[in-house]
Design an enzyme around this catalytic site. Sequence first.
Site, mmCIF file in Angstrom:
data_model
loop_
_atom_site.group_PDB
_atom_site.id
_atom_site.type_symbol
_atom_site.label_atom_id
_atom_site.label_comp_id
_atom_site.label_asym_id
_atom_site.label_seq_id
_atom_site.Cartn_x
_atom_site.Cartn_y
_atom_site.Cartn_z
ATOM 1 N N SER A 188 0.823 -1.217 0.000
ATOM 2 C CA SER A 188 0.000 0.000 0.000
ATOM 3 C C SER A 188 0.861 1.273 0.000
ATOM 4 O O SER A 188 0.335 2.378 -0.134
ATOM 5 C CB SER A 188 -0.928 0.017 1.217
ATOM 6 O OG SER A 188 -0.187 0.239 2.401
ATOM 7 N N LEU A 190 3.258 1.776 -2.244
ATOM 8 C CA LEU A 190 3.837 1.997 -3.574
ATOM 9 C C LEU A 190 3.057 3.030 -4.402
ATOM 10 O O LEU A 190 3.569 3.527 -5.401
ATOM 11 C CB LEU A 190 3.908 0.663 -4.336
ATOM 12 C CG LEU A 190 4.781 -0.402 -3.644
ATOM 13 C CD1 LEU A 190 4.644 -1.735 -4.366
ATOM 14 C CD2 LEU A 190 6.238 0.022 -3.583
ATOM 15 N N GLN A 191 1.855 3.356 -3.977
ATOM 16 C CA GLN A 191 1.036 4.366 -4.663
ATOM 17 C C GLN A 191 1.688 5.750 -4.611
ATOM 18 O O GLN A 191 1.372 6.628 -5.383
ATOM 19 C CB GLN A 191 -0.355 4.360 -3.997
ATOM 20 C CG GLN A 191 -1.242 5.560 -4.223
ATOM 21 C CD GLN A 191 -1.379 6.418 -2.959
ATOM 22 O OE1 GLN A 191 -0.504 6.370 -2.087
ATOM 23 N NE2 GLN A 191 -2.460 7.180 -2.861
ATOM 24 N N ASP A 249 4.640 11.185 9.442
ATOM 25 C CA ASP A 249 3.196 11.296 9.298
ATOM 26 C C ASP A 249 2.503 11.197 10.647
ATOM 27 O O ASP A 249 1.325 10.911 10.719
ATOM 28 C CB ASP A 249 2.678 10.215 8.349
ATOM 29 C CG ASP A 249 2.930 8.821 8.896
ATOM 30 O OD1 ASP A 249 3.603 8.713 9.951
ATOM 31 O OD2 ASP A 249 2.462 7.845 8.285
ATOM 32 N N ASN A 250 3.237 11.430 11.734
ATOM 33 C CA ASN A 250 2.541 11.388 13.028
ATOM 34 C C ASN A 250 3.055 12.484 13.947
ATOM 35 O O ASN A 250 4.188 12.957 13.818
ATOM 36 C CB ASN A 250 2.694 10.017 13.689
ATOM 37 C CG ASN A 250 4.095 9.779 14.179
ATOM 38 O OD1 ASN A 250 4.476 10.228 15.250
ATOM 39 N ND2 ASN A 250 4.899 9.101 13.376
ATOM 40 N N CYS A 307 -3.802 9.451 9.214
ATOM 41 C CA CYS A 307 -3.500 9.394 7.785
ATOM 42 C C CYS A 307 -4.147 8.190 7.129
ATOM 43 O O CYS A 307 -4.661 8.263 6.019
ATOM 44 C CB CYS A 307 -2.006 9.322 7.566
ATOM 45 S SG CYS A 307 -1.261 10.934 7.563
ATOM 46 N N CYS A 364 6.692 30.655 23.412
ATOM 47 C CA CYS A 364 6.742 29.288 22.876
ATOM 48 C C CYS A 364 7.344 28.336 23.900
ATOM 49 O O CYS A 364 8.388 28.629 24.483
ATOM 50 C CB CYS A 364 7.571 29.271 21.590
ATOM 51 S SG CYS A 364 7.924 27.597 21.006
HETATM 52 ZN ZN LIG Z 1 8.943 28.040 19.054
#
Ligand SMILES: [Zn+2]
Length: 396
Positions: A188, A190-191, A249-250, A307, A364
């Site tokens: 899955s 390879l797409q 992707d996480n 995802c 921050c």
């Molecule tokens: Zn920052």
Amino acid sequence: MPPVTSTDLLAQAKAGIREVDVYEARQMVAQGAVALDVREQDEVDQGVVPGAVHIPRGFLEFRIENAVPDRSRPIAIYCAGGARSAFAAKALQDLGYRDVVSVEGGFNSWKGAGLPWSTPKSLTPDQRRRYSRHLLIPEVGDAGQQKLLEAKVLLVGAGGLGSPAALYLAAAGVGTLGIVDADTVDDSNLQRQVIHTTDRVGMLKTESARISIEAINPDVTVIEHRVRLDKDNVLEIFGQYDIILDGTDNFATRYLINDATVLLDKPNVHGSIFRFEGQATTFIPHDGPCYRCLFPTPPPPELAPSCAEAGVLGLLPGTIGLIQATEVAKLILGVGEPLKGRMLLYDALGSEFRELRMRRDPACPMCGEGAPTSLDEIEYTDVSCAIPVGLLTGVA
Ligand SMILES: [Zn+2]
């Protein structure tokens, strides 16, 4: 009338320009003048004045405006013995350069006087052919290609974003590519994960990526990190590289990458993808915003589908991964404007690019005042794969 000889021409050229000795030339360069080397490549390979710009005499008129756009900037031209540089100085004066000198005795006198010089690392004939289209670009050239070859870039993930980025960075001659991935190739993938092939399903992704990269460019050394990044290994791994490309992707890993690059003060070139939409930006710690300036903490899971649930158009990571790879190359070369403080948004359905301005958050939790100096106290729990644009904070 007797024919004009080269001696006559040289005398004429010298009569119209200013010559300086090597000591004065050195002083000019120390005060900001450009040292311009107009010799041929094989002469340059033997040694140069450190920091000199190299344009062979035959290309001078074509390339000087790119190399030295400011015609009022002082230029000290040298060749091997002071003849070609005299002609070169005349040519630059004719082009409107106002403060040009020719160095008497050229590089031979410079070296003979015991002034500092160095032997440049030079490209092999094979490399000159392979990278010829880079060598033609003034902003890259020999020196730029050397920078690419000496650069060490870490790709976190050999997936949708890491695949195109790795292929193009390898082709461009980035000399060391590290790849962090603990997964194996699944059909899955390879797409969109174009660095892998059907016959490598089941193979470790780092190994599959290495095979593809080595087939493209033998100049590239691939370092496989067959691990999952965590608090215990991230600083040690990142410490070996100049630039980090985030192709994860996480969220847990994305925050870990952000926090580690802020602690280590290394550029973090970020990309993310979601169905038909992608985002890319470059975080330069303590100069521009970091990921946590925008998203101090991960969003609640219900606002960001995973995802695997959301899906992604297979072509989208090609666009975003290559924007990331281009950002990496620009940082290595020191050219252009990085996506610092700017999030580039790509909508594939509308064929539209938009840009969000982002600013640093003084409060921050990672790069603001009183930020942690280690990862020990920070929790990294996984949520999902993409934060909807609507949740962006710190957007100017
Ligand atoms: Zn920052």
